[in-house]
Each structure stands twice: as C-alpha cells, then as structure tokens.
Design a protein around this motif. Structure first.
Motif, PDB file in Angstrom:
ATOM      1  N   ALA A  93       0.866  -1.190   0.000  1.00  0.00           N
ATOM      2  CA  ALA A  93       0.000   0.000   0.000  1.00  0.00           C
ATOM      3  C   ALA A  93       0.897   1.232   0.000  1.00  0.00           C
ATOM      4  O   ALA A  93       2.034   1.180   0.460  1.00  0.00           O
ATOM      5  N   THR A  94       0.374   2.327  -0.518  1.00  0.00           N
ATOM      6  CA  THR A  94       1.172   3.550  -0.641  1.00  0.00           C
ATOM      7  C   THR A  94       1.622   4.092   0.713  1.00  0.00           C
ATOM      8  O   THR A  94       2.687   4.688   0.814  1.00  0.00           O
ATOM      9  N   TRP A  95       0.832   3.884   1.765  1.00  0.00           N
ATOM     10  CA  TRP A  95       1.139   4.422   3.088  1.00  0.00           C
ATOM     11  C   TRP A  95       2.110   3.547   3.884  1.00  0.00           C
ATOM     12  O   TRP A  95       2.507   3.902   4.987  1.00  0.00           O
ATOM     13  N   CYS A  96       2.502   2.416   3.336  1.00  0.00           N
ATOM     14  CA  CYS A  96       3.302   1.416   4.053  1.00  0.00           C
ATOM     15  C   CYS A  96       4.803   1.675   3.864  1.00  0.00           C
ATOM     16  O   CYS A  96       5.355   1.421   2.793  1.00  0.00           O
ATOM     17  N   ALA A  97       5.463   2.190   4.922  1.00  0.00           N
ATOM     18  CA  ALA A  97       6.901   2.487   4.841  1.00  0.00           C
ATOM     19  C   ALA A  97       7.754   1.238   4.584  1.00  0.00           C
ATOM     20  O   ALA A  97       8.658   1.280   3.743  1.00  0.00           O
ATOM     21  N   PRO A  98       7.501   0.099   5.260  1.00  0.00           N
ATOM     22  CA  PRO A  98       8.292  -1.101   4.950  1.00  0.00           C
ATOM     23  C   PRO A  98       8.108  -1.565   3.503  1.00  0.00           C
ATOM     24  O   PRO A  98       9.037  -2.108   2.903  1.00  0.00           O
ATOM     25  N   CYS A  99       6.925  -1.343   2.939  1.00  0.00           N
ATOM     26  CA  CYS A  99       6.681  -1.694   1.529  1.00  0.00           C
ATOM     27  C   CYS A  99       7.598  -0.863   0.627  1.00  0.00           C
ATOM     28  O   CYS A  99       8.202  -1.389  -0.317  1.00  0.00           O
ATOM     29  N   ARG A 100       7.687   0.422   0.927  1.00  0.00           N
ATOM     30  CA  ARG A 100       8.562   1.295   0.149  1.00  0.00           C
ATOM     31  C   ARG A 100      10.027   0.915   0.350  1.00  0.00           C
ATOM     32  O   ARG A 100      10.843   1.038  -0.559  1.00  0.00           O
ATOM     33  N   ALA A 101      10.356   0.427   1.546  1.00  0.00           N
ATOM     34  CA  ALA A 101      11.739   0.067   1.857  1.00  0.00           C
ATOM     35  C   ALA A 101      12.216  -1.129   1.028  1.00  0.00           C
ATOM     36  O   ALA A 101      13.382  -1.173   0.631  1.00  0.00           O
ATOM     37  N   ILE A 102      11.331  -2.101   0.763  1.00  0.00           N
ATOM     38  CA  ILE A 102      11.764  -3.282   0.002  1.00  0.00           C
ATOM     39  C   ILE A 102      11.579  -3.109  -1.503  1.00  0.00           C
ATOM     40  O   ILE A 102      12.072  -3.920  -2.274  1.00  0.00           O
ATOM     41  N   ALA A 103      10.890  -2.054  -1.930  1.00  0.00           N
ATOM     42  CA  ALA A 103      10.630  -1.844  -3.361  1.00  0.00           C
ATOM     43  C   ALA A 103      11.905  -1.829  -4.205  1.00  0.00           C
ATOM     44  O   ALA A 103      11.934  -2.473  -5.264  1.00  0.00           O
ATOM     45  N   PRO A 104      12.988  -1.152  -3.786  1.00  0.00           N
ATOM     46  CA  PRO A 104      14.211  -1.172  -4.605  1.00  0.00           C
ATOM     47  C   PRO A 104      14.789  -2.586  -4.767  1.00  0.00           C
ATOM     48  O   PRO A 104      15.305  -2.930  -5.831  1.00  0.00           O
ATOM     49  N   SER A 105      14.693  -3.405  -3.728  1.00  0.00           N
ATOM     50  CA  SER A 105      15.179  -4.785  -3.825  1.00  0.00           C
ATOM     51  C   SER A 105      14.362  -5.578  -4.836  1.00  0.00           C
ATOM     52  O   SER A 105      14.908  -6.342  -5.638  1.00  0.00           O
ATOM     53  N   ILE A 106      13.041  -5.390  -4.795  1.00  0.00           N
ATOM     54  CA  ILE A 106      12.172  -6.105  -5.732  1.00  0.00           C
ATOM     55  C   ILE A 106      12.451  -5.643  -7.161  1.00  0.00           C
ATOM     56  O   ILE A 106      12.540  -6.468  -8.073  1.00  0.00           O
ATOM     57  N   ASP A 107      12.620  -4.341  -7.350  1.00  0.00           N
ATOM     58  CA  ASP A 107      12.934  -3.826  -8.692  1.00  0.00           C
ATOM     59  C   ASP A 107      14.259  -4.396  -9.199  1.00  0.00           C
ATOM     60  O   ASP A 107      14.375  -4.774 -10.366  1.00  0.00           O
TER      61      ASP A 107
END
Length: 109
Positions: A31-45
């Motif tokens: 979700a857009t509001w989820c800081a841990p989600c944003r934190a792992i996004a570069p790894s997934i990319d």
C-alpha cells in the motif's frame, strides 16, 4: 510505484496474470502508506531486472484491491507470495533483506 520490470495487478486480472502464468510469479502485496513496503521496493525492482526473464514480478495494492488479499489471508504488509503453477510455494511477511527474497525466487525456479 512498480518499476520497469514489475507489473501492477489487481483483483480483475489476478487469475490471468498470476495463477495462469507459465512461469513463477512473485506478488508484492503493498500500500502507498506502508513504509516497509517502500523500503523493500528497490530490492524487488533490482531482482525483477535480474530474474525478469525467468520470473514474473507483480505488485498488488491492497487498498485498491481487497478481494485477492482477503482470499490469501494477507494480514500485514508487505507480504510477498511466490506462485508456481497457480499455487503458493513461498510466503515472506515484512521488510526482509534482498537475499531472503532472492532465496525464495531461486526455490521457485
């Protein structure tokens, strides 16, 4: 928020994009509001760039699509599910190191 090698999916196209895929699929429930989600996004990319020819990488926004997360019992995010042949073969909950995500991908190959 998906990178070049990551596809956004939703309730409407989940079966076609994920369950019917001929190759393993990693689904990032976020979700857009989820800081841990944003934190792992570069790894997934980064992993999508590396394994994109062997594994399909997708993101599903749980705020915009509530049926699929409910169907798979997603209680907290980020949750990563790895599907192979339409079945969940790996589940990762929380912000984890890139190596943990990569291990799950390698297992599915």
């Amino acid at each position: 928020m998906a990178g070049d090698h990551v596809t956004n999916v939703g309730d409407g196209d989940f079966n076609q994009e994920v369950l019917e895929s001929s190759k393993p699929v990693l689904v990032d429930f976020w979700a857009t509001w989820c800081a841990p989600c944003r934190a792992i996004a570069p790894s997934i990319d980064a992993l999508a760039s590396q394994y994109g020819d062997q594994v399909k990488f997708t993101k599903l926004n749980i705020d915009d699509n509530q049926d699929t997360p409910q169907q798979y019992g997603i209680r907290s995010i980020p949750t990563l599910l790895v599907f192979k042949g339409g079945k969940v073969v790996e589940q990762i909950v929380g912000a984890v190191p890139k190596s943990r995500i990569e291990d799950a991908i390698k297992k599915a190959l």
